[in-house]
Design a protein around this motif. Structure first.
Motif, PDB file in Angstrom:
ATOM      1  N   THR A  33      -3.961   4.112  13.157  1.00  0.00           N
ATOM      2  CA  THR A  33      -5.268   3.834  13.739  1.00  0.00           C
ATOM      3  C   THR A  33      -5.032   3.500  15.206  1.00  0.00           C
ATOM      4  OG1 THR A  33      -6.074   3.036  11.604  1.00  0.00           O
ATOM      5  CG2 THR A  33      -7.367   2.434  13.550  1.00  0.00           C
ATOM      6  N   HIS A  34      -5.217   4.513  16.050  1.00  0.00           N
ATOM      7  CA  HIS A  34      -4.883   4.386  17.472  1.00  0.00           C
ATOM      8  C   HIS A  34      -5.595   3.217  18.143  1.00  0.00           C
ATOM      9  CE1 HIS A  34      -2.508   8.059  17.572  1.00  0.00           C
ATOM     10  NE2 HIS A  34      -3.468   8.642  16.873  1.00  0.00           N
ATOM     11  N   ASP A  35      -6.902   3.068  17.892  1.00  0.00           N
ATOM     12  CA  ASP A  35      -7.636   2.003  18.595  1.00  0.00           C
ATOM     13  C   ASP A  35      -7.263   0.604  18.119  1.00  0.00           C
ATOM     14  OD1 ASP A  35      -8.969   2.266  16.175  1.00  0.00           O
ATOM     15  OD2 ASP A  35     -10.971   2.297  17.047  1.00  0.00           O
ATOM     16  N   ALA A  36      -6.658   0.497  16.928  1.00  0.00           N
ATOM     17  CA  ALA A  36      -6.203  -0.807  16.438  1.00  0.00           C
ATOM     18  C   ALA A  36      -4.741  -1.054  16.806  1.00  0.00           C
ATOM     19  CB  ALA A  36      -6.379  -0.900  14.927  1.00  0.00           C
ATOM     20  N   GLY A  37      -4.034   0.008  17.181  1.00  0.00           N
ATOM     21  CA  GLY A  37      -2.643  -0.142  17.571  1.00  0.00           C
ATOM     22  C   GLY A  37      -1.656  -0.197  16.420  1.00  0.00           C
ATOM     23  N   GLY A  38      -2.009   0.396  15.289  1.00  0.00           N
ATOM     24  CA  GLY A  38      -1.099   0.384  14.148  1.00  0.00           C
ATOM     25  C   GLY A  38      -1.783   0.800  12.870  1.00  0.00           C
ATOM     26  N   LEU A  39      -1.239   0.353  11.749  1.00  0.00           N
ATOM     27  CA  LEU A  39      -1.730   0.765  10.437  1.00  0.00           C
ATOM     28  C   LEU A  39      -2.849  -0.128   9.917  1.00  0.00           C
ATOM     29  CD1 LEU A  39       1.704   1.674   8.867  1.00  0.00           C
ATOM     30  CD2 LEU A  39      -0.156   3.260   9.423  1.00  0.00           C
ATOM     31  N   THR A  40      -3.877   0.528   9.386  1.00  0.00           N
ATOM     32  CA  THR A  40      -5.015  -0.155   8.775  1.00  0.00           C
ATOM     33  C   THR A  40      -5.274   0.468   7.404  1.00  0.00           C
ATOM     34  OG1 THR A  40      -6.712   1.366   9.624  1.00  0.00           O
ATOM     35  CG2 THR A  40      -6.066  -0.479  11.075  1.00  0.00           C
ATOM     36  N   LYS A  41      -6.202  -0.091   6.676  1.00  0.00           N
ATOM     37  CA  LYS A  41      -6.569   0.468   5.371  1.00  0.00           C
ATOM     38  C   LYS A  41      -7.057   1.904   5.503  1.00  0.00           C
ATOM     39  CE  LYS A  41      -7.618  -3.905   3.111  1.00  0.00           C
ATOM     40  NZ  LYS A  41      -8.639  -4.748   2.480  1.00  0.00           N
ATOM     41  N   ASN A  42      -7.667   2.249   6.650  1.00  0.00           N
ATOM     42  CA  ASN A  42      -8.160   3.611   6.868  1.00  0.00           C
ATOM     43  C   ASN A  42      -7.031   4.638   6.769  1.00  0.00           C
ATOM     44  OD1 ASN A  42     -10.679   2.515   7.352  1.00  0.00           O
ATOM     45  ND2 ASN A  42     -10.487   2.605   9.561  1.00  0.00           N
ATOM     46  N   ILE A  50       1.413   5.673  -2.259  1.00  0.00           N
ATOM     47  CA  ILE A  50       1.538   7.018  -1.686  1.00  0.00           C
ATOM     48  C   ILE A  50       3.032   7.342  -1.501  1.00  0.00           C
ATOM     49  CG2 ILE A  50      -0.745   7.213  -0.612  1.00  0.00           C
ATOM     50  CD1 ILE A  50       0.600   6.167   2.008  1.00  0.00           C
ATOM     51  N   PRO A  51       3.757   7.556  -2.606  1.00  0.00           N
ATOM     52  CA  PRO A  51       5.213   7.690  -2.543  1.00  0.00           C
ATOM     53  C   PRO A  51       5.733   8.860  -1.700  1.00  0.00           C
ATOM     54  CG  PRO A  51       4.392   8.257  -4.718  1.00  0.00           C
ATOM     55  CD  PRO A  51       3.243   7.691  -3.954  1.00  0.00           C
ATOM     56  N   GLN A  52       4.925   9.879  -1.501  1.00  0.00           N
ATOM     57  CA  GLN A  52       5.398  11.019  -0.706  1.00  0.00           C
ATOM     58  C   GLN A  52       5.297  10.761   0.799  1.00  0.00           C
ATOM     59  OE1 GLN A  52       2.738  10.684  -2.586  1.00  0.00           O
ATOM     60  NE2 GLN A  52       1.199  12.226  -2.231  1.00  0.00           N
ATOM     61  N   TRP A  53       4.758   9.615   1.174  1.00  0.00           N
ATOM     62  CA  TRP A  53       4.630   9.224   2.575  1.00  0.00           C
ATOM     63  C   TRP A  53       5.697   8.182   2.911  1.00  0.00           C
ATOM     64  CZ3 TRP A  53       0.511  10.778   5.915  1.00  0.00           C
ATOM     65  CH2 TRP A  53      -0.407  11.659   5.325  1.00  0.00           C
ATOM     66  N   SER A  54       6.108   8.166   4.180  1.00  0.00           N
ATOM     67  CA  SER A  54       7.057   7.154   4.631  1.00  0.00           C
ATOM     68  C   SER A  54       6.450   6.354   5.770  1.00  0.00           C
ATOM     69  CB  SER A  54       8.364   7.812   5.093  1.00  0.00           C
ATOM     70  OG  SER A  54       8.122   8.701   6.165  1.00  0.00           O
ATOM     71  N   VAL A  55       6.789   5.092   5.809  1.00  0.00           N
ATOM     72  CA  VAL A  55       6.346   4.221   6.895  1.00  0.00           C
ATOM     73  C   VAL A  55       7.364   4.364   8.018  1.00  0.00           C
ATOM     74  CG1 VAL A  55       5.859   1.839   7.599  1.00  0.00           C
ATOM     75  CG2 VAL A  55       5.256   2.616   5.283  1.00  0.00           C
ATOM     76  N   MET A 110       0.828  -1.210   0.000  1.00  0.00           N
ATOM     77  CA  MET A 110       0.000   0.000   0.000  1.00  0.00           C
ATOM     78  C   MET A 110       0.860   1.257   0.000  1.00  0.00           C
ATOM     79  SD  MET A 110      -3.232  -1.102   2.340  1.00  0.00           S
ATOM     80  CE  MET A 110      -4.429  -0.043   1.546  1.00  0.00           C
ATOM     81  N   ALA A 111       2.026   1.200   0.610  1.00  0.00           N
ATOM     82  CA  ALA A 111       2.917   2.361   0.663  1.00  0.00           C
ATOM     83  C   ALA A 111       3.380   2.777  -0.729  1.00  0.00           C
ATOM     84  CB  ALA A 111       4.097   2.076   1.568  1.00  0.00           C
ATOM     85  N   PHE A 154      -4.237   4.460   4.994  1.00  0.00           N
ATOM     86  CA  PHE A 154      -3.810   4.638   3.610  1.00  0.00           C
ATOM     87  C   PHE A 154      -4.876   5.358   2.785  1.00  0.00           C
ATOM     88  CE2 PHE A 154      -0.898   1.535   5.227  1.00  0.00           C
ATOM     89  CZ  PHE A 154       0.302   1.922   4.642  1.00  0.00           C
ATOM     90  N   ALA A 155      -6.140   5.109   3.072  1.00  0.00           N
ATOM     91  CA  ALA A 155      -7.224   5.829   2.389  1.00  0.00           C
ATOM     92  C   ALA A 155      -7.164   7.314   2.730  1.00  0.00           C
ATOM     93  CB  ALA A 155      -8.571   5.237   2.761  1.00  0.00           C
ATOM     94  N   MET A 156      -6.933   7.637   3.995  1.00  0.00           N
ATOM     95  CA  MET A 156      -6.834   9.041   4.398  1.00  0.00           C
ATOM     96  C   MET A 156      -5.594   9.688   3.801  1.00  0.00           C
ATOM     97  SD  MET A 156      -8.130  11.669   5.822  1.00  0.00           S
ATOM     98  CE  MET A 156      -9.547  10.833   6.489  1.00  0.00           C
ATOM     99  N   ALA A 157      -4.478   8.964   3.748  1.00  0.00           N
ATOM    100  CA  ALA A 157      -3.260   9.494   3.134  1.00  0.00           C
ATOM    101  C   ALA A 157      -3.499   9.848   1.662  1.00  0.00           C
ATOM    102  CB  ALA A 157      -2.116   8.497   3.274  1.00  0.00           C
ATOM    103  N   GLU A 158      -4.227   9.008   0.961  1.00  0.00           N
ATOM    104  CA  GLU A 158      -4.531   9.293  -0.443  1.00  0.00           C
ATOM    105  C   GLU A 158      -5.377  10.550  -0.563  1.00  0.00           C
ATOM    106  OE1 GLU A 158      -6.150   5.843  -2.383  1.00  0.00           O
ATOM    107  OE2 GLU A 158      -4.276   4.716  -2.145  1.00  0.00           O
TER     108      GLU A 158
END
Length: 93
Positions: free
Chosen positions: A72-81, A17-22, A13-14, A83-87
């Protein structure tokens, strides 16, 4: 609650969104503007999409730079949400 992504899913997924870094359990982007007023105007553009998605970025403004961090704070890490918001954020100018 949203499901955490695997390391492989995050890498895939990263690439969208090339302008973002994990960075650990977050994705991060720094945008630079002409000045403070333009940086704040950009931040104001984030309100509506973040509210609509119910997913809010962590923001830091330093004069003409805005650092946007998503997780995603309540999930404790990265979710599809995240990456959708980053886009959505990447599509704003």
């Amino acid at each position: 609650m949203a499901e955490l992504l695997s390391a492989t899913e995050i890498q895939q997924m990263a690439t969208q969104i090339p302008q973002w870094s994990v960075e650990g359990k977050t994705i991060k982007c720094v945008k630079t503007f002409k000045g403070f007023v333009e940086a704040v105007a950009f931040v104001n553009q984030l309100v509506e999409p973040a509210e609509a998605a119910g997913h809010h970025p962590d923001l830091e403004i330093s004069y003409n730079k805005v650092t946007i961090t998503l997780t995603t704070h309540d999930a404790g890490g990265l979710t599809k949400n995240d990456f959708a918001m980053a886009e959505k954020i990447s599509s704003l100018s």
